[in-house]
Design a protein around this motif. Structure first.
Motif, mmCIF file in Angstrom:
data_model
loop_
_atom_site.group_PDB
_atom_site.id
_atom_site.type_symbol
_atom_site.label_atom_id
_atom_site.label_comp_id
_atom_site.label_asym_id
_atom_site.label_seq_id
_atom_site.Cartn_x
_atom_site.Cartn_y
_atom_site.Cartn_z
ATOM 1 N N GLU A 1 -8.951 5.109 -8.326
ATOM 2 C CA GLU A 1 -9.927 3.938 -8.181
ATOM 3 C C GLU A 1 -9.463 3.114 -7.194
ATOM 4 O O GLU A 1 -10.439 2.887 -6.392
ATOM 5 N N MET A 2 -8.294 2.988 -6.782
ATOM 6 C CA MET A 2 -7.795 2.484 -5.510
ATOM 7 C C MET A 2 -8.373 3.129 -4.050
ATOM 8 O O MET A 2 -8.917 2.307 -3.437
ATOM 9 N N LEU A 3 -8.202 4.378 -4.243
ATOM 10 C CA LEU A 3 -8.663 5.216 -3.207
ATOM 11 C C LEU A 3 -10.238 5.079 -2.971
ATOM 12 O O LEU A 3 -10.951 5.065 -2.100
ATOM 13 N N ASN B 1 -8.804 12.453 -3.155
ATOM 14 C CA ASN B 1 -8.916 12.602 -4.573
ATOM 15 C C ASN B 1 -8.151 13.810 -4.996
ATOM 16 O O ASN B 1 -7.521 13.913 -5.961
ATOM 17 N N PHE B 2 -8.431 14.854 -3.979
ATOM 18 C CA PHE B 2 -7.913 16.137 -4.542
ATOM 19 C C PHE B 2 -6.320 16.141 -4.296
ATOM 20 O O PHE B 2 -5.629 16.485 -5.219
ATOM 21 N N LEU B 3 -5.737 15.385 -3.419
ATOM 22 C CA LEU B 3 -4.294 15.087 -3.414
ATOM 23 C C LEU B 3 -3.685 14.430 -4.545
ATOM 24 O O LEU B 3 -2.669 14.781 -5.091
ATOM 25 N N VAL B 4 -4.510 13.390 -5.060
ATOM 26 C CA VAL B 4 -4.306 12.858 -6.201
ATOM 27 C C VAL B 4 -4.092 13.641 -7.354
ATOM 28 O O VAL B 4 -3.230 13.668 -8.330
ATOM 29 N N SER B 5 -5.402 14.618 -7.660
ATOM 30 C CA SER B 5 -5.155 15.551 -8.930
ATOM 31 C C SER B 5 -3.980 16.602 -8.731
ATOM 32 O O SER B 5 -3.721 17.124 -9.851
ATOM 33 N N PHE C 1 0.747 -1.132 0.161
ATOM 34 C CA PHE C 1 -0.093 -0.069 0.062
ATOM 35 C C PHE C 1 0.795 1.144 -0.144
ATOM 36 O O PHE C 1 0.787 2.073 -0.670
ATOM 37 N N ASN C 2 1.913 1.302 0.795
ATOM 38 C CA ASN C 2 2.960 2.384 0.916
ATOM 39 C C ASN C 2 3.606 2.463 -0.571
ATOM 40 O O ASN C 2 3.818 3.661 -1.072
#
Length: 191
Positions: free
Chosen positions: A56-58, A76-80, A40-41
């Motif tokens: 997708e994973m989150l 999701n914001f962190l991903v973007s 995961f890490n």
């Protein structure tokens, strides 16, 4: 104390919706997973994965573990923003910021041997008396200390472990050897 803007933003969002305790608890769970599940890490910190894979994973994790929608949107914001790599730092800051806002103080206690519960509670009470705030104590055992304790509250650290004392003795002996007086050479003068 300095906290990053992402952790402060998550705090403000959680306060507005009155879900701070829930998001703090879920953040601690994510942090525990980052520490204990290497895959995961590695997935979170690997920049080679596409943003869609991370989202997708989150989202799957969010559904499976019933994350608060605010936390899910934040992740999701962190991903973007391509900041998922810093997830552990952001969530640790968030948890610390929650404690700070409640007037709590984080402290670390490392002992060379397992302490009894009443001994740990006495240390917490002593720290409370000294700092005047509720203490969130992170207690661990490290047998490498040989004996003694290390207590850290903020930038204040008390280290009375045998490991540290031996290190100091070794350091002091090096200093003494370096600065010891050199033998005086006497010249014989022959007349």
């Amino acid at each position: 104390m300095s906290f990053n803007s992402y952790s402060k933003a998550l705090y403000e969002l959680s306060i507005e919706s009155n879900v701070t305790d829930e998001i703090e608890h879920q953040s601690k769970s994510i942090l525990k997973a980052l520490e204990t599940i290497k895959e995961f890490n590695a997935f979170i910190k690997n920049p080679l994965f596409k943003q869609n894979d991370h989202v997708e994973m989150l989202n799957d994790l969010s559904k499976k573990f019933n994350f608060n929608p605010i936390l899910n949107k934040f992740l999701n914001f962190l991903v973007s923003k391509r900041r998922l790599f810093y997830l552990d730092k952001i969530l640790k800051d968030f948890v610390s910021y929650c404690s700070f806002k409640r007037g709590e103080v984080d402290a670390k206690l490392i002992s060379a041997k397992e302490l009894k519960d009443d001994e740990v509670e006495k240390i917490k009470k002593d720290l409370f008396a000294k700092f005047g705030s509720k203490i969130n104590l992170d207690y661990k055992v490290d047998k490498d200390l040989i004996s003694g304790l290390i207590i850290q509250v903020g930038s204040i650290m008390i280290d009375n472990s045998m490991k540290n004392k031996l290190k100091q003795i070794g350091y002091e002996s090096k200093i003494l050897l370096h600065f010891r007086p050199k033998k005086q050479l006497t010249k014989r003068i022959c007349l």
